[in-house]
Structures are given as structure tokens and as C-alpha cells.
Design a protein around this motif. Structure first.
Motif, mmCIF file in Angstrom:
data_model
loop_
_atom_site.group_PDB
_atom_site.id
_atom_site.type_symbol
_atom_site.label_atom_id
_atom_site.label_comp_id
_atom_site.label_asym_id
_atom_site.label_seq_id
_atom_site.Cartn_x
_atom_site.Cartn_y
_atom_site.Cartn_z
ATOM 1 N N UNK A 3 -5.595 12.085 55.816
ATOM 2 C CA UNK A 3 -6.531 11.526 56.794
ATOM 3 C C UNK A 3 -7.934 11.978 56.413
ATOM 4 N N UNK A 4 -8.936 11.214 56.822
ATOM 5 C CA UNK A 4 -10.309 11.482 56.408
ATOM 6 C C UNK A 4 -10.827 12.826 56.893
ATOM 7 N N UNK A 5 -10.260 13.341 57.981
ATOM 8 C CA UNK A 5 -10.767 14.584 58.560
ATOM 9 C C UNK A 5 -10.562 15.781 57.630
ATOM 10 N N UNK A 6 -9.616 15.660 56.669
ATOM 11 C CA UNK A 6 -9.346 16.777 55.758
ATOM 12 C C UNK A 6 -10.246 16.732 54.515
ATOM 13 N N UNK A 7 -11.189 15.800 54.461
ATOM 14 C CA UNK A 7 -12.072 15.667 53.297
ATOM 15 C C UNK A 7 -12.784 16.976 52.942
ATOM 16 N N UNK A 8 -13.424 17.661 53.906
ATOM 17 C CA UNK A 8 -14.100 18.924 53.552
ATOM 18 C C UNK A 8 -13.135 19.972 53.001
ATOM 19 N N UNK A 9 -11.914 20.028 53.553
ATOM 20 C CA UNK A 9 -10.936 21.015 53.098
ATOM 21 C C UNK A 9 -10.507 20.717 51.669
ATOM 22 N N UNK A 10 -10.276 19.444 51.363
ATOM 23 C CA UNK A 10 -9.851 19.067 50.015
ATOM 24 C C UNK A 10 -10.956 19.318 48.991
ATOM 25 N N UNK A 11 -12.201 19.102 49.395
ATOM 26 C CA UNK A 11 -13.324 19.395 48.493
ATOM 27 C C UNK A 11 -13.434 20.896 48.270
ATOM 28 N N UNK A 12 -13.270 21.673 49.332
ATOM 29 C CA UNK A 12 -13.329 23.131 49.218
ATOM 30 C C UNK A 12 -12.206 23.652 48.329
ATOM 31 N N UNK A 13 -11.043 23.020 48.411
ATOM 32 C CA UNK A 13 -9.909 23.434 47.602
ATOM 33 C C UNK A 13 -10.187 23.271 46.115
ATOM 34 N N UNK A 14 -11.048 22.323 45.779
ATOM 35 C CA UNK A 14 -11.420 22.087 44.391
ATOM 36 C C UNK A 14 -12.067 23.330 43.786
ATOM 37 N N UNK A 15 -12.785 24.102 44.612
ATOM 38 C CA UNK A 15 -13.454 25.318 44.140
ATOM 39 C C UNK A 15 -12.591 26.565 44.364
ATOM 40 N N UNK A 16 -11.709 26.513 45.361
ATOM 41 C CA UNK A 16 -10.857 27.662 45.660
ATOM 42 C C UNK A 16 -9.803 27.860 44.580
ATOM 43 N N UNK A 17 -9.256 26.761 44.061
ATOM 44 C CA UNK A 17 -8.176 26.865 43.077
ATOM 45 C C UNK A 17 -8.559 27.670 41.837
ATOM 46 N N UNK A 18 -9.697 27.377 41.173
ATOM 47 C CA UNK A 18 -10.031 28.191 39.997
ATOM 48 C C UNK A 18 -10.314 29.644 40.347
ATOM 49 N N UNK A 19 -10.922 29.886 41.514
ATOM 50 C CA UNK A 19 -11.174 31.267 41.934
ATOM 51 C C UNK A 19 -9.856 31.998 42.148
ATOM 52 N N UNK A 20 -8.897 31.299 42.765
ATOM 53 C CA UNK A 20 -7.588 31.894 43.010
ATOM 54 C C UNK A 20 -6.873 32.220 41.705
ATOM 55 N N UNK A 21 -6.860 31.277 40.757
ATOM 56 C CA UNK A 21 -6.221 31.526 39.473
ATOM 57 C C UNK A 21 -6.882 32.677 38.731
ATOM 58 N N UNK A 22 -8.213 32.684 38.743
ATOM 59 C CA UNK A 22 -8.974 33.722 38.043
ATOM 60 C C UNK A 22 -8.691 35.100 38.627
ATOM 61 N N UNK A 23 -8.852 35.238 39.940
ATOM 62 C CA UNK A 23 -8.735 36.550 40.569
ATOM 63 C C UNK A 23 -7.293 37.049 40.585
ATOM 64 N N UNK A 24 -6.323 36.134 40.692
ATOM 65 C CA UNK A 24 -4.917 36.561 40.681
ATOM 66 C C UNK A 24 -4.569 37.198 39.340
ATOM 67 N N UNK A 25 -4.956 36.543 38.240
ATOM 68 C CA UNK A 25 -4.653 37.075 36.917
ATOM 69 C C UNK A 25 -5.422 38.366 36.657
#
Length: 228
Positions: free
Chosen positions: A151-173
Motif C-alpha cells: 500500500x502507498x502508506x509504506x512508501x517512506x518505510x520502503x525507501x528507508x529500508x533501502x538505506x538500512x539494509x547496507x548499514x545492517x549488512x556492514x555493521x553485522x559483519x
């Protein structure tokens, strides 16, 4: 504890090995040099292992190579399916690099994965590949529309996830590799003789391989999500 703090600081600091006299001087730190060594070792090992391959009467070396590579390929293909099979070589390459990088401390080198710049570069490469896979599958317009799904209401969350994913992969390793070093140093301080050896097998070997597995496993899940 002061000695532990000094060793921790030393592990987190990448010294400059040499400087290339271009554009005012390009500093090459030890994480880059060790990565070059890993690339050279893996390249020479690949050349050696793939010599004289045969369809009939394969050697033990060929059988061992086929078992390892075939196992990795089947593992990733089971996750990605036919849609993502073209990304399997990248995932295998990253798994081998991270695995060797995490284990190279056993022979006296500082693991490149203790440098956040290295883990950040790996994470950014993986996320760029994930999004490129999504664009290739859905097209540019379809990829942009996917940010508003379901649904359109999750647009900000999905955009934020685009930046969270690399940070998560980086910091986890980075965090797990550095955390394993800290735990081992604490064990050596408390029990300096004999007992740390089995712990070293876990934190220096098993945990290093687990972190390589987790990184590529999450990346493959992200690719699967992007191409579906």
C-alpha cells in the motif's frame, strides 16, 4: 585492561603501508594490501585446482573442487530459484572472500573485515546488485512502483529500508568480527594458558565462517525478494 584497550585500538586502526605518488598521494592501507594478497591466493588456487579437468576419470582434486563449488551453487540456487541463478557466481565469490578474510588472522595478517571501510564496501556492492536485479526484473517504472507496495502508506518505510539494509549488512559483519576478537582477548587475559585454544577454534574459525555465511545468505534473500 590497559593492554587490551591498546590491542583493540590497534586492531581497529588500519596503518598506511605505502603511498602512491598520484593526485597528491594515494594512501594504501593494510586492509587493501591484505585484500590484494587474498585475491592473489584465490586466483592462484583457482588456476591450480582447475588444471587438467576431465569428464572421465576425474582426479581427487577435481572431485573435491566439484563438491565444494557444486554445494555452494546448489545452496544459492535453492534460495534464488531460476530467476536469480545468474547472481550465484557473485555470491560464491563474496562468500569465499569473506571466509578467507576472516580466517587470514590465523597466519598473522590483520583481517580486512576488521576495517569498517571494507565491510561497508561489501555491503554497498551487494545492495547495488540487489536493486539492479530488481530493476532488471521489473523495469525502472515497476521498480519505483514497488516502493509503494503493498500500500502507498509504506512508501517512506520502503525507501528507508533501502538505506538500512547496507548499514545492517556492514555493521553485522564488522561488529561480529570485532566482537569475536574482543571475547578472545578477554579469555586470554583471564585464562592465558591452554584453555583459549578451543575457544580460538570457535571464534577465529567457526565464527568467521558463520559470518561469511550470514552475509551472503542475507544478500541472497534480498535478491530473491527483488526478483520475485
Amino acid at each position: 585492561m590497559g593492554g587490551l584497550a591498546e590491542r583493540l585500538t590497534d586492531e581497529m586502526t588500519c596503518e598506511t603501508v605505502f603511498t602512491i605518488p598520484l593526485f597528491g598521494g594515494i594512501e594504501i592501507d593494510e586492509a587493501v594490501v591484505v585484500t590484494w594478497i587474498i585475491i592473489a591466493v584465490l586466483t592462484l588456487l583457482s588456476i591450480f585446482l582447475t588444471r587438467n579437468l576431465r569428464v572421465e576419470n576425474p582426479s581427487k582434486r577435481q572431485l573435491a573442487l566439484e563438491t565444494v563449488i557444486g554445494g555452494l551453487r546448489n545452496f544459492f540456487q535453492d534460495i534464488l530459484g531460476e530467476e536469480g541463478r545468474q547472481y550465484v557466481p557473485y555470491l560464491i565469490s563474496v562468500a569465499l572472500y569473506i571466509g578467507v578474510a576472516n580466517l587470514i588472522g590465523l597466519v598473522g595478517f590483520k583481517p580486512p573485515t576488521k576495517d569498517m571501510n571494507v565491510t561497508a564496501a561489501l555491503a554497498i556492492m551487494s545492495i547495488v546488485l540487489v536493486e539492479a536485479a530488481g530493476i532488471r526484473k521489473k523495469g525502472g517504472v515497476g521498480w519505483l512502483k514497488s516502493f509503494a507496495e503493498p500500500v502507498a502508506v509504506v512508501l517512506p518505510i520502503n525507501i528507508l529500508e533501502l538505506f538500512i539494509r547496507p548499514i545492517s549488512l556492514c555493521m553485522r559483519l564488522f561488529g561480529n568480527v570485532l566482537g569475536a576478537f574482543i571475547v578472545m582477548e578477554l579469555i586470554k587475559v583471564v585464562i592465558p594458558v591452554a584453555v583459549p585454544v578451543p575457544f580460538s577454534f570457535y571464534f577465529d574459525i567457526f565464527d568467521g565462517l558463520i559470518q561469511a555465511y550470514v552475509f551472503v545468505f542475507l544478500t541472497s534473500l534480498f535478491i530473491k525478494e527483488a526478483v520475485e
